[in-house]
Scaffold this motif. Structure first.
Motif, PDB file in Angstrom:
ATOM      1  N   ARG A 139       7.562  17.192 -24.604  1.00 28.64           N
ATOM      2  CA  ARG A 139       7.585  15.861 -23.985  1.00 28.64           C
ATOM      3  C   ARG A 139       6.670  15.815 -22.774  1.00 28.64           C
ATOM      4  O   ARG A 139       6.405  16.849 -22.160  1.00 28.64           O
ATOM      5  CB  ARG A 139       8.999  15.515 -23.492  1.00 28.64           C
ATOM      6  N   GLU A 158       9.637  10.229 -23.135  1.00 32.30           N
ATOM      7  CA  GLU A 158      10.371  10.019 -24.388  1.00 32.30           C
ATOM      8  C   GLU A 158      11.568   9.102 -24.194  1.00 32.30           C
ATOM      9  O   GLU A 158      12.041   8.468 -25.123  1.00 32.30           O
ATOM     10  CB  GLU A 158      10.897  11.355 -24.913  1.00 32.30           C
ATOM     11  N   ARG A 181       0.344   6.793 -25.703  1.00 30.70           N
ATOM     12  CA  ARG A 181      -0.380   7.830 -24.946  1.00 30.70           C
ATOM     13  C   ARG A 181       0.131   9.215 -25.354  1.00 30.70           C
ATOM     14  O   ARG A 181      -0.646  10.142 -25.579  1.00 30.70           O
ATOM     15  CB  ARG A 181      -0.166   7.567 -23.449  1.00 30.70           C
ATOM     16  N   ALA A 182       1.451   9.351 -25.470  1.00 28.35           N
ATOM     17  CA  ALA A 182       2.022  10.648 -25.859  1.00 28.35           C
ATOM     18  C   ALA A 182       1.667  11.005 -27.301  1.00 28.35           C
ATOM     19  O   ALA A 182       1.620  12.178 -27.657  1.00 28.35           O
ATOM     20  CB  ALA A 182       3.536  10.636 -25.688  1.00 28.35           C
ATOM     21  N   HIS A 183       1.420   9.992 -28.116  1.00 27.78           N
ATOM     22  CA  HIS A 183       1.045  10.261 -29.508  1.00 27.78           C
ATOM     23  C   HIS A 183      -0.462  10.432 -29.667  1.00 27.78           C
ATOM     24  O   HIS A 183      -0.960  10.532 -30.786  1.00 27.78           O
ATOM     25  CB  HIS A 183       1.517   9.121 -30.417  1.00 27.78           C
ATOM     26  N   GLY A 184      -1.185  10.408 -28.560  1.00 26.33           N
ATOM     27  CA  GLY A 184      -2.623  10.623 -28.615  1.00 26.33           C
ATOM     28  C   GLY A 184      -3.422   9.399 -29.025  1.00 26.33           C
ATOM     29  O   GLY A 184      -4.614   9.506 -29.332  1.00 26.33           O
ATOM     30  N   LYS A 185      -2.800   8.223 -29.024  1.00 24.94           N
ATOM     31  CA  LYS A 185      -3.499   6.978 -29.389  1.00 24.94           C
ATOM     32  C   LYS A 185      -3.987   6.294 -28.106  1.00 24.94           C
ATOM     33  O   LYS A 185      -3.380   5.327 -27.623  1.00 24.94           O
ATOM     34  CB  LYS A 185      -2.538   6.047 -30.142  1.00 24.94           C
ATOM     35  N   ARG A 197      10.401   3.129 -29.438  1.00 21.18           N
ATOM     36  CA  ARG A 197       9.928   4.514 -29.579  1.00 21.18           C
ATOM     37  C   ARG A 197       9.607   4.828 -31.046  1.00 21.18           C
ATOM     38  O   ARG A 197       8.552   5.386 -31.363  1.00 21.18           O
ATOM     39  CB  ARG A 197      10.978   5.492 -29.047  1.00 21.18           C
ATOM     40  N   ASP A 198      10.514   4.422 -31.934  1.00 24.80           N
ATOM     41  CA  ASP A 198      10.292   4.697 -33.361  1.00 24.80           C
ATOM     42  C   ASP A 198       9.067   3.947 -33.888  1.00 24.80           C
ATOM     43  O   ASP A 198       8.280   4.490 -34.659  1.00 24.80           O
ATOM     44  CB  ASP A 198      11.524   4.290 -34.186  1.00 24.80           C
ATOM     45  N   ARG A 247       5.967   5.637 -32.865  1.00 20.32           N
ATOM     46  CA  ARG A 247       5.801   6.894 -33.602  1.00 20.32           C
ATOM     47  C   ARG A 247       5.269   6.619 -35.012  1.00 20.32           C
ATOM     48  O   ARG A 247       4.292   7.216 -35.455  1.00 20.32           O
ATOM     49  CB  ARG A 247       7.131   7.640 -33.661  1.00 20.32           C
ATOM     50  N   SER A 304       1.642   5.320 -34.840  1.00 19.40           N
ATOM     51  CA  SER A 304       0.670   6.352 -34.472  1.00 19.40           C
ATOM     52  C   SER A 304       0.409   7.312 -35.613  1.00 19.40           C
ATOM     53  O   SER A 304      -0.697   7.799 -35.791  1.00 19.40           O
ATOM     54  CB  SER A 304       1.171   7.168 -33.279  1.00 19.40           C
ATOM     55  N   ARG A 305       1.448   7.601 -36.373  1.00 19.55           N
ATOM     56  CA  ARG A 305       1.290   8.583 -37.455  1.00 19.55           C
ATOM     57  C   ARG A 305       0.936   7.914 -38.781  1.00 19.55           C
ATOM     58  O   ARG A 305       0.939   8.563 -39.823  1.00 19.55           O
ATOM     59  CB  ARG A 305       2.577   9.393 -37.612  1.00 19.55           C
ATOM     60  N   ASN A 306       0.716   6.602 -38.697  1.00 23.01           N
ATOM     61  CA  ASN A 306       0.346   5.853 -39.891  1.00 23.01           C
ATOM     62  C   ASN A 306       1.391   6.000 -41.007  1.00 23.01           C
ATOM     63  O   ASN A 306       1.050   6.172 -42.172  1.00 23.01           O
ATOM     64  CB  ASN A 306      -1.038   6.327 -40.367  1.00 23.01           C
ATOM     65  N   GLU A 307       2.653   5.944 -40.587  1.00 19.68           N
ATOM     66  CA  GLU A 307       3.743   6.069 -41.565  1.00 19.68           C
ATOM     67  C   GLU A 307       4.424   4.712 -41.758  1.00 19.68           C
ATOM     68  O   GLU A 307       5.651   4.597 -41.652  1.00 19.68           O
ATOM     69  CB  GLU A 307       4.757   7.114 -41.085  1.00 19.68           C
ATOM     70  N   GLU A 339       7.243   4.197 -44.531  1.00 17.56           N
ATOM     71  CA  GLU A 339       8.576   4.712 -44.203  1.00 17.56           C
ATOM     72  C   GLU A 339       9.225   3.870 -43.107  1.00 17.56           C
ATOM     73  O   GLU A 339      10.448   3.729 -43.051  1.00 17.56           O
ATOM     74  CB  GLU A 339       8.494   6.153 -43.678  1.00 17.56           C
ATOM     75  N   LYS A 397       2.278  16.030 -43.575  1.00 19.67           N
ATOM     76  CA  LYS A 397       2.511  14.803 -42.829  1.00 19.67           C
ATOM     77  C   LYS A 397       3.684  14.878 -41.840  1.00 19.67           C
ATOM     78  O   LYS A 397       3.641  14.287 -40.766  1.00 19.67           O
ATOM     79  CB  LYS A 397       2.770  13.675 -43.831  1.00 19.67           C
ATOM     80  N   ASP A 408       1.676  20.254 -24.144  1.00 26.63           N
ATOM     81  CA  ASP A 408       2.140  19.580 -22.924  1.00 26.63           C
ATOM     82  C   ASP A 408       2.738  18.206 -23.230  1.00 26.63           C
ATOM     83  O   ASP A 408       2.509  17.239 -22.488  1.00 26.63           O
ATOM     84  CB  ASP A 408       0.994  19.426 -21.912  1.00 26.63           C
ATOM     85  N   GLY A 409       3.449  18.099 -24.305  1.00 27.75           N
ATOM     86  CA  GLY A 409       4.128  16.842 -24.635  1.00 27.75           C
ATOM     87  C   GLY A 409       3.244  15.805 -25.289  1.00 27.75           C
ATOM     88  O   GLY A 409       3.706  14.729 -25.660  1.00 27.75           O
ATOM     89  N   ILE A 410       1.962  16.103 -25.424  1.00 31.85           N
ATOM     90  CA  ILE A 410       1.052  15.157 -26.064  1.00 31.85           C
ATOM     91  C   ILE A 410       0.856  15.582 -27.512  1.00 31.85           C
ATOM     92  O   ILE A 410       0.526  16.735 -27.787  1.00 31.85           O
ATOM     93  CB  ILE A 410      -0.340  15.142 -25.375  1.00 31.85           C
ATOM     94  N   GLU A 411       1.060  14.624 -28.400  1.00 26.51           N
ATOM     95  CA  GLU A 411       0.904  14.919 -29.811  1.00 26.51           C
ATOM     96  C   GLU A 411      -0.581  15.026 -30.141  1.00 26.51           C
ATOM     97  O   GLU A 411      -1.375  14.171 -29.753  1.00 26.51           O
ATOM     98  CB  GLU A 411       1.522  13.768 -30.608  1.00 26.51           C
ATOM     99  N   GLN A 442      -3.444  14.698 -32.575  1.00 25.46           N
ATOM    100  CA  GLN A 442      -3.727  14.031 -33.843  1.00 25.46           C
ATOM    101  C   GLN A 442      -4.663  14.923 -34.656  1.00 25.46           C
ATOM    102  O   GLN A 442      -5.816  15.107 -34.300  1.00 25.46           O
ATOM    103  CB  GLN A 442      -4.392  12.673 -33.592  1.00 25.46           C
TER     104      GLN A 442
END
Lengths: 409, 102
Positions: A13, A52, A105-109, A262-263, A266, A269-272, A275, B66, B73-76, B78
């Motif tokens: 996190r 989170e 930001r946390a998901h890298g987007k 949050r969901d 997620r 970001s993960r292109n899901e 689901e 997938k 550091d908490g950053i996913e 990609q």
């Protein structure tokens, strides 16, 4: 010295440990530890402060730790401000955008996070500008207490599963209530549209074990929370138990917003997306059932929760109406639109602006992380950030941050 | 720097095998996931043990599965394509002290 559990939180996190203020949780944690000790369980409860916004029970080897996220508490406070004090839905949009920016930001987007950070940075809808009203302080206190206890009871029930039998009677009473409500609604609406029926009253025979577990934990947390207030409390007055009860309901409703956002971030970001839709429908359904269970508890709990007049019912109705109109409708519509592939449409003006900056080569997306942090107030002070950048990367970085912030205003 | 690899139990089997095959030490954590399922996290101390070669293998495995997520550091991170995986190698290698074992 950090142990394995602390390293786990740091790696999974985005954390800001310097913001942890144990004093706010001292009494809640004490109550949770007593509840656990009463049934012979020793618990390790720790605080964290993470983007989170989620409490979590973690097992490593034979040891378990329950993490309570203080940033979730702050978020509940801000959502309570929106519900109780905001004057337009712009406040909900502003805060929803902040939550999305931090999660993305946390998901890298970073591009999308930058867009949401810009939406958030509209100064005229900052929550701190709202005047404080009524019982928000008590509400936050009990919301946080409820969540600490709820998480603790997950752990307690895992270790002592037989304890849940003591709740069977209450759950059965509630299921009887649901069956009666369904029968009444069936008479009015017929049973052509099961969706409407389920919305008005869930079918108790189709509730998942996971959901019933959540309801059992909700019940324990609610009971301990309400009974932690003495009648005629010096601070809370005669309505202490009532304030605790409605605080538990508010905690659930606000958690629904936090979790769905949050969901959504997620899944997006993960292109899901495939689901996401059915999973989020399940999440919404489960929270609705739990919210109604809590509402039912507030109205039936026999140990003096109710006030002698009708104001409890009225207050709950008024809270739920405000929750829907001022917060829920905005947050959930944005989530739905994002999962519908309409991110670029909802935030079109900001998307255009950010894309313009990115394509002009004035802004390097890879260096924009800290700008997002400042714009979302994750890093509250700009000066230390700039000093840090000056120290590590030279003068150009600070100028870059300043310029970018200026551009994004 | 610690690297976290998260995912459902079944999805992480291959990653664990890779780590065991390279004799890399890792800490294993269990927590409840968003949907109530058990989520495993493997925590690797990148600074001490990980090499670009191993990082590349891990990144590639994450990119092809997938449900697995890799966090620093908490950053996913990609890593959906081999190119992403390459970038990841660079990122993961930044904090390392060990030598590349090729």
């Amino acid at each position: 010295m950090k142990d394995s559990f602390d390293k786990y939180i740091d790696a999974t996190r985005r954390t800001l440990s310097s913001n942890i203020a144990p004093i706010h949780y001292k009494e809640h944690i004490k109550l949770a530890l007593i509840s656990a000790r009463t049934v012979g369980i020793k618990l390790d409860i720790r605080l964290c402060y993470t983007s989170e916004r989620r409490s979590e029970a973690v097992r490593h080897g034979h040891k378990d730790v329950v993490f309570i996220d203080q940033y979730l508490g702050q978020t509940l406070s801000n959502l309570a401000r929106i519900v109780h004090e905001s004057t337009s839905t712009a406040f909900a949009l502003n805060y929803t955008a902040k939550m999305f920016a931090e999660h993305l930001r946390a998901h890298g987007k970073l591009r999308e996070a930058l867009v949401c950070a810009r939406v958030h940075s509209q100064d005229d809808t900052k929550l701190r500008h709202l005047p404080k009203k009524g019982r928000r302080g008590a509400s936050i206190f009990f919301q946080e207490r409820f969540l600490v206890l709820h998480e603790t009871y997950h752990f307690i029930l895992k270790e002592k599963p037989l304890l849940r039998h003591s709740v069977n009677e209450v759950i059965e009473d509630y299921f009887d209530f649901l069956r009666r409500s369904r029968a009444e609604n069936q008479e009015i609406f017929g049973d052509d549209d099961p969706k409407i029926l389920n919305m008005l009253a869930a079918d108790p025979d189709k509730l998942s074990i996971g959901l019933i577990n959540e309801m059992v934990c909700d019940f324990f947390a609610f009971s301990v929370c309400v009974n932690s207030v003495s009648h005629g409390s010096k601070i809370l007055g005669r309505d202490g138990k009532y304030l605790a009860a409605i605080g538990c309901l508010e905690a659930l409703k606000s958690s629904q917003v936090v979790n769905v956002i949050r969901d959504t971030a997620r899944y997006y970001s993960r292109n899901e997306i495939d689901e996401a839709s059915s999973n989020l429908q399940d999440v919404m359904h489960d929270y609705q059932v739990r919210g109604r269970f809590m509402n039912w508890l507030c109205n039936t709990e026999p140990r003096g929760v109710m006030r002698s007049d009708q104001s409890l019912v009225e207050d709950i109705d008024s809270y739920l109406e405000n929750y829907h109109d001022k917060l829920g409708v905005v947050a959930f519509t944005i989530c739905e639109a994002i999962l519908d592939g309409k991110f670029e449409d909802i935030f079109s003006a900001d998307v255009e602006f950010v894309d313009g900056l990115l394509s002009s080569d004035q802004v390097d997306l890879n260096n924009s992380s800290e700008v997002i942090d400042v714009m979302t107030n994750w890093l509250p002070q700009e000066r230390p950030l700039i000093e840090k950048l000056q120290k590590n990367e030279g003068e150009s970085s600070s100028k870059y941050i300043k310029r970018l912030r200026q551009m994004l205003k | 720097m610690n690297i976290a690899i998260q995912g459902p139990k079944k999805a992480l089997i291959e990653i664990e095998e890779t780590l065991n095959g390279k004799s890399l030490a890792y800490d294993k954590f269990e927590a409840e996931g968003f949907d109530g399922a058990t989520i495993l996290t493997l925590l690797i101390d990148a600074a001490e043990i990980i090499t670009p070669a191993v990082a590349a293998v891990l990144a590639a495995k994450v990119a092809t599965k997938k449900q697995i997520v890799l966090k620093v550091d908490g950053i996913e991170v990609q890593a959906n394509t081999p190119e992403d995986a390459q970038k990841l190698v660079v990122q993961l290698s930044e904090g390392r002290k060990g030598t590349d074992e090729g």
